[in-house]
Design a protein around this motif. Structure first.
Motif, PDB file in Angstrom:
ATOM      1  N   LEU A 201      25.675 -31.052 -16.962  1.00  0.00           N
ATOM      2  CA  LEU A 201      24.916 -30.025 -16.261  1.00  0.00           C
ATOM      3  C   LEU A 201      23.756 -30.647 -15.487  1.00  0.00           C
ATOM      4  O   LEU A 201      23.103 -31.580 -15.961  1.00  0.00           O
ATOM      5  CB  LEU A 201      24.363 -29.033 -17.285  1.00  0.00           C
ATOM      6  CG  LEU A 201      23.575 -27.828 -16.770  1.00  0.00           C
ATOM      7  CD1 LEU A 201      24.491 -26.881 -16.001  1.00  0.00           C
ATOM      8  CD2 LEU A 201      22.912 -27.093 -17.926  1.00  0.00           C
ATOM      9  N   ALA A 202      23.534 -30.127 -14.291  1.00  0.00           N
ATOM     10  CA  ALA A 202      22.337 -30.464 -13.521  1.00  0.00           C
ATOM     11  C   ALA A 202      21.886 -29.196 -12.810  1.00  0.00           C
ATOM     12  O   ALA A 202      22.664 -28.600 -12.056  1.00  0.00           O
ATOM     13  CB  ALA A 202      22.626 -31.570 -12.510  1.00  0.00           C
ATOM     14  N   GLY A 203      20.651 -28.773 -13.052  1.00  0.00           N
ATOM     15  CA  GLY A 203      20.163 -27.525 -12.470  1.00  0.00           C
ATOM     16  C   GLY A 203      18.913 -27.741 -11.632  1.00  0.00           C
ATOM     17  O   GLY A 203      18.044 -28.543 -11.988  1.00  0.00           O
ATOM     18  N   VAL A 204      18.843 -27.052 -10.496  1.00  0.00           N
ATOM     19  CA  VAL A 204      17.655 -27.125  -9.643  1.00  0.00           C
ATOM     20  C   VAL A 204      17.325 -25.743  -9.102  1.00  0.00           C
ATOM     21  O   VAL A 204      18.175 -24.849  -9.076  1.00  0.00           O
ATOM     22  CB  VAL A 204      17.841 -28.091  -8.442  1.00  0.00           C
ATOM     23  CG1 VAL A 204      18.164 -29.496  -8.908  1.00  0.00           C
ATOM     24  CG2 VAL A 204      18.895 -27.580  -7.471  1.00  0.00           C
ATOM     25  N   GLN A 205      16.075 -25.585  -8.662  1.00  0.00           N
ATOM     26  CA  GLN A 205      15.646 -24.397  -7.923  1.00  0.00           C
ATOM     27  C   GLN A 205      15.167 -24.849  -6.552  1.00  0.00           C
ATOM     28  O   GLN A 205      14.421 -25.825  -6.432  1.00  0.00           O
ATOM     29  CB  GLN A 205      14.538 -23.656  -8.655  1.00  0.00           C
ATOM     30  CG  GLN A 205      14.037 -22.421  -7.907  1.00  0.00           C
ATOM     31  CD  GLN A 205      13.104 -21.574  -8.746  1.00  0.00           C
ATOM     32  OE1 GLN A 205      13.377 -21.281  -9.906  1.00  0.00           O
ATOM     33  NE2 GLN A 205      11.987 -21.149  -8.154  1.00  0.00           N
ATOM     34  N   ILE A 206      15.603 -24.131  -5.523  1.00  0.00           N
ATOM     35  CA  ILE A 206      15.193 -24.412  -4.154  1.00  0.00           C
ATOM     36  C   ILE A 206      14.226 -23.316  -3.722  1.00  0.00           C
ATOM     37  O   ILE A 206      14.560 -22.128  -3.790  1.00  0.00           O
ATOM     38  CB  ILE A 206      16.403 -24.431  -3.201  1.00  0.00           C
ATOM     39  CG1 ILE A 206      17.493 -25.380  -3.714  1.00  0.00           C
ATOM     40  CG2 ILE A 206      15.973 -24.837  -1.794  1.00  0.00           C
ATOM     41  CD1 ILE A 206      18.826 -25.230  -2.987  1.00  0.00           C
ATOM     42  N   ASN A 305      23.412 -19.559  -8.723  1.00  0.00           N
ATOM     43  CA  ASN A 305      23.257 -18.614  -9.832  1.00  0.00           C
ATOM     44  C   ASN A 305      22.358 -17.432  -9.506  1.00  0.00           C
ATOM     45  O   ASN A 305      22.389 -16.418 -10.195  1.00  0.00           O
ATOM     46  CB  ASN A 305      22.697 -19.330 -11.060  1.00  0.00           C
ATOM     47  CG  ASN A 305      23.519 -20.544 -11.454  1.00  0.00           C
ATOM     48  OD1 ASN A 305      22.984 -21.632 -11.560  1.00  0.00           O
ATOM     49  ND2 ASN A 305      24.816 -20.372 -11.644  1.00  0.00           N
ATOM     50  N   GLY A 306      21.556 -17.583  -8.466  1.00  0.00           N
ATOM     51  CA  GLY A 306      20.675 -16.492  -8.092  1.00  0.00           C
ATOM     52  C   GLY A 306      19.980 -16.792  -6.775  1.00  0.00           C
ATOM     53  O   GLY A 306      19.693 -17.941  -6.459  1.00  0.00           O
ATOM     54  N   VAL A 307      19.730 -15.707  -5.996  1.00  0.00           N
ATOM     55  CA  VAL A 307      19.021 -15.817  -4.722  1.00  0.00           C
ATOM     56  C   VAL A 307      17.916 -14.771  -4.716  1.00  0.00           C
ATOM     57  O   VAL A 307      18.132 -13.634  -5.146  1.00  0.00           O
ATOM     58  CB  VAL A 307      19.971 -15.588  -3.527  1.00  0.00           C
ATOM     59  CG1 VAL A 307      19.220 -15.714  -2.208  1.00  0.00           C
ATOM     60  CG2 VAL A 307      21.142 -16.563  -3.561  1.00  0.00           C
ATOM     61  N   ALA A 324      11.518 -17.475   0.097  1.00  0.00           N
ATOM     62  CA  ALA A 324      12.820 -17.154  -0.480  1.00  0.00           C
ATOM     63  C   ALA A 324      13.262 -18.354  -1.305  1.00  0.00           C
ATOM     64  O   ALA A 324      12.678 -19.446  -1.212  1.00  0.00           O
ATOM     65  CB  ALA A 324      13.845 -16.846   0.607  1.00  0.00           C
ATOM     66  N   GLY A 325      14.284 -18.159  -2.120  1.00  0.00           N
ATOM     67  CA  GLY A 325      14.731 -19.278  -2.941  1.00  0.00           C
ATOM     68  C   GLY A 325      16.071 -19.020  -3.596  1.00  0.00           C
ATOM     69  O   GLY A 325      16.663 -17.945  -3.445  1.00  0.00           O
ATOM     70  N   ALA A 326      16.534 -20.028  -4.299  1.00  0.00           N
ATOM     71  CA  ALA A 326      17.819 -19.932  -4.988  1.00  0.00           C
ATOM     72  C   ALA A 326      17.818 -20.858  -6.191  1.00  0.00           C
ATOM     73  O   ALA A 326      17.113 -21.877  -6.214  1.00  0.00           O
ATOM     74  CB  ALA A 326      18.960 -20.297  -4.049  1.00  0.00           C
ATOM     75  N   LYS A 327      18.603 -20.485  -7.189  1.00  0.00           N
ATOM     76  CA  LYS A 327      18.804 -21.317  -8.374  1.00  0.00           C
ATOM     77  C   LYS A 327      20.230 -21.852  -8.356  1.00  0.00           C
ATOM     78  O   LYS A 327      21.185 -21.103  -8.124  1.00  0.00           O
ATOM     79  CB  LYS A 327      18.545 -20.517  -9.646  1.00  0.00           C
ATOM     80  CG  LYS A 327      17.097 -20.033  -9.775  1.00  0.00           C
ATOM     81  CD  LYS A 327      16.877 -19.230 -11.053  1.00  0.00           C
ATOM     82  CE  LYS A 327      15.458 -18.663 -11.114  1.00  0.00           C
ATOM     83  NZ  LYS A 327      14.458 -19.721 -11.322  1.00  0.00           N
ATOM     84  N   ILE A 328      20.362 -23.150  -8.611  1.00  0.00           N
ATOM     85  CA  ILE A 328      21.638 -23.850  -8.499  1.00  0.00           C
ATOM     86  C   ILE A 328      21.943 -24.560  -9.811  1.00  0.00           C
ATOM     87  O   ILE A 328      21.054 -25.178 -10.406  1.00  0.00           O
ATOM     88  CB  ILE A 328      21.583 -24.924  -7.388  1.00  0.00           C
ATOM     89  CG1 ILE A 328      21.097 -24.346  -6.063  1.00  0.00           C
ATOM     90  CG2 ILE A 328      22.926 -25.628  -7.235  1.00  0.00           C
ATOM     91  CD1 ILE A 328      22.032 -23.390  -5.427  1.00  0.00           C
ATOM     92  N   THR A 329      23.181 -24.492 -10.268  1.00  0.00           N
ATOM     93  CA  THR A 329      23.618 -25.380 -11.348  1.00  0.00           C
ATOM     94  C   THR A 329      24.908 -26.076 -10.944  1.00  0.00           C
ATOM     95  O   THR A 329      25.793 -25.472 -10.323  1.00  0.00           O
ATOM     96  CB  THR A 329      23.857 -24.637 -12.680  1.00  0.00           C
ATOM     97  OG1 THR A 329      24.723 -23.530 -12.471  1.00  0.00           O
ATOM     98  CG2 THR A 329      22.546 -24.178 -13.283  1.00  0.00           C
ATOM     99  N   CYS A 330      24.999 -27.334 -11.313  1.00  0.00           N
ATOM    100  CA  CYS A 330      26.213 -28.130 -11.108  1.00  0.00           C
ATOM    101  C   CYS A 330      26.796 -28.478 -12.468  1.00  0.00           C
ATOM    102  O   CYS A 330      26.072 -28.966 -13.342  1.00  0.00           O
ATOM    103  CB  CYS A 330      25.900 -29.419 -10.352  1.00  0.00           C
ATOM    104  SG  CYS A 330      25.186 -29.176  -8.722  1.00  0.00           S
ATOM    105  N   ARG A 331      28.074 -28.221 -12.650  1.00  0.00           N
ATOM    106  CA  ARG A 331      28.781 -28.696 -13.841  1.00  0.00           C
ATOM    107  C   ARG A 331      29.412 -30.043 -13.477  1.00  0.00           C
ATOM    108  O   ARG A 331      30.069 -30.165 -12.437  1.00  0.00           O
ATOM    109  CB  ARG A 331      29.856 -27.695 -14.271  1.00  0.00           C
ATOM    110  CG  ARG A 331      29.311 -26.336 -14.649  1.00  0.00           C
ATOM    111  CD  ARG A 331      28.538 -26.333 -15.950  1.00  0.00           C
ATOM    112  NE  ARG A 331      27.952 -25.021 -16.220  1.00  0.00           N
ATOM    113  CZ  ARG A 331      27.419 -24.669 -17.381  1.00  0.00           C
ATOM    114  NH1 ARG A 331      27.376 -25.529 -18.377  1.00  0.00           N
ATOM    115  NH2 ARG A 331      26.887 -23.477 -17.539  1.00  0.00           N
TER     116      ARG A 331
END
Length: 465
Positions: A201-206, A305-307, A324-331
């Protein structure tokens, strides 16, 4: 009477006693995420320690960490035999929304052959089974066919923030030949499975920032960059139209899928039509050239995962939002590294960010992928034990989800990990009305007991090749 018959006799005669004991364990609201339950966490640890003692385990301890404690116990008198390290957790998820529970989350109740309570399946019920398997063998024989060590933590449901440090500081104490974890599921009802791989897992928020405050879209619109448009551009750049991830270098380290694995997945005869009906979609969508199981078990992903941003209330508001922003996860899959993937995401976002905005990237959860060769003798032995009890072939699968601490065990202790679960995906773990099918509770006890005998046939060298 052979050992499987003896196990069956013991578990049959003591079934009601064991169920009542498990209910006592489940009555403790050991919710690690909520500080109000600090006392309950200690109570659960003490309950578990006493159950270790009753089972015949030795060298018992409740080991402090910077958070909730780890419960340890062992039995190490099988000279020359392999040592199993059993891992699990005694903490549980919060129970909200409470009104959706048909019975109290900490008032265990059996209905239609299922035991309902928070933690019944994840993971108190499965931990309890390992303890009772040891108890059965000790009561029947006065000894175990292998050496065992138990390490049961209280923070899995909050990401195991202190366990990695505990493992590092207790390498000698935790030394073993294999790690066995029962915190996963079966392939389906009556269909046992050994999971030999998990995605990382790797998760970031933009976060995208435009003007210093929200602007009137009539006065400024068309002349100032809109952060929602900007985040939409960034998100759309992550994939091509066929679903392939477009981040440069994202696939560079992906380990190819072996032909024998592909054949094993085909043999499972996964029903994609039934899946579509179950989840309510008319088509599946994913990376071309791979089946659904291959896409979700063996290929990496990048999911939004979310905007968020702008006005989303009732009616309309003519605003040009400031942010504005978004949440991202990579499997991630073997041999991808979470740190490397985050670097590549940062580079991609920097390359594709529109003009007129400031973009920042914040890092969140990370966990490395894990895999043990499915032809490893410890995994094949687990398959044999399942087959003896369930009378069907065992499936060898990977899982699409992530259990970061599994990779930490693999990396720090350098041991094969056997994910030997008895839950079902339908059992509502993390949701209201969590339950555990008692058929798998009953059969699982026998499988675990038999597995200890199967492992006793191997030397330490056999398991550490």
């Amino acid at each position: 009477m052979d050992h499987l018959q003896a196990l069956d006799k013991y578990f049959t005669e003591n079934r009601e006693t064991h169920l009542e004991q498990l209910k006592d364990f489940l009555r403790i609201p050991s919710i690690s995420a909520l500080s109000d339950h600090q006392g309950d966490m200690q109570k659960a640890a003490e309950w578990l320690l006493e159950s270790f003692k009753q089972a015949g385990l030795e060298n018992l301890s409740i080991d402090k960490t910077d958070g909730h404690p780890v419960v340890y116990g062992d039995w190490l008198h099988a000279e020359g035999k392999p040592t199993i390290l059993v891992y699990g957790h005694y903490d549980v998820q919060p129970v909200d929304p409470l009104n959706l529970w048909e019975s109290g989350p900490f008032e265990p109740e059996v209905r239609d052959g299922k035991l309902y309570a928070r933690g019944a399946s994840d993971d108190k019920g499965q931990v309890f089974m390992h303890v009772k398997a040891v108890e059965a063998l000790m009561k029947e024989n006065g000894s175990l066919p292998v050496n065992v060590k138990f390490i049961i933590e209280g923070e899995e449901e909050v990401g195991s923030p202190n366990l990695e440090k505990y493992i590092e500081e207790n390498k000698e104490k935790l030394s073993a030949d294999i790690i066995v974890i029962s915190d996963t599921g079966m392939y389906g009802p009556g269909k046992p499975a050994i999971c030999y791989g998990l995605r990382g897992l790797a998760g970031v928020q933009i976060d995208v920032r435009g003007a210093k405050g929200d602007l009137h879209s009539g006065i400024y619109g068309g002349g100032v960059q809109n952060p929602i448009h900007a985040i939409a551009d960034i998100l759309s750049s992550f994939h091509d139209k066929e679903g392939t991830i477009a981040v440069e270098g994202f696939y560079d380290d992906v380990r190819p899928l072996a032909d024998e694995e592909r054949e094993a997945y085909r043999a499972l005869n996964f029903d994609e039509e039934a899946l579509k009906e179950e989840i309510g979609v008319n088509e599946l969508f994913g990376e071309k050239g791979y089946s659904y199981l291959e896409q979700t078990w063996t290929r990496p992903t990048l999911e939004v995962n979310g905007v968020f941003g702008g006005f989303s209330g009732e009616g309309i508001k003519t605003v040009l939002p400031a942010e504005a922003g978004a949440k991202i996860t990579c499997r991630l899959v073997p041999d991808q590294d979470p740190e490397d993937i985050v670097r590549k995401l940062r580079a991609h976002i920097e390359k594709h960010k529109p003009t007129g905005v400031t973009v920042t990237v914040s890092e969140f959860d990370k966990g490395k992928p894990f895999i043990t060769p499915f032809d490893h003798p410890a995994i094949q032995a687990a398959g044999k034990s399942y087959e003896k009890v369930y009378n069907v072939p065992t499936a060898f699968t990977r899982m699409g989800g992530s259990i970061p601490i599994v990779a930490a065990f693999d990396e720090i202790l350098n041991l094969p990990v056997v994910l030997m679960g008895f839950g079902l995906s339908s059992e509502n773990f993390h949701a209201p009305n969590e339950h555990f099918h008692l058929e798998n509770f009953d059969k699982g006890l026998r499988v675990i007991g038999d597995y200890y005998y199967e492992l006793s046939e191997f030397t330490k060298d056999d398991l550490n090749k």
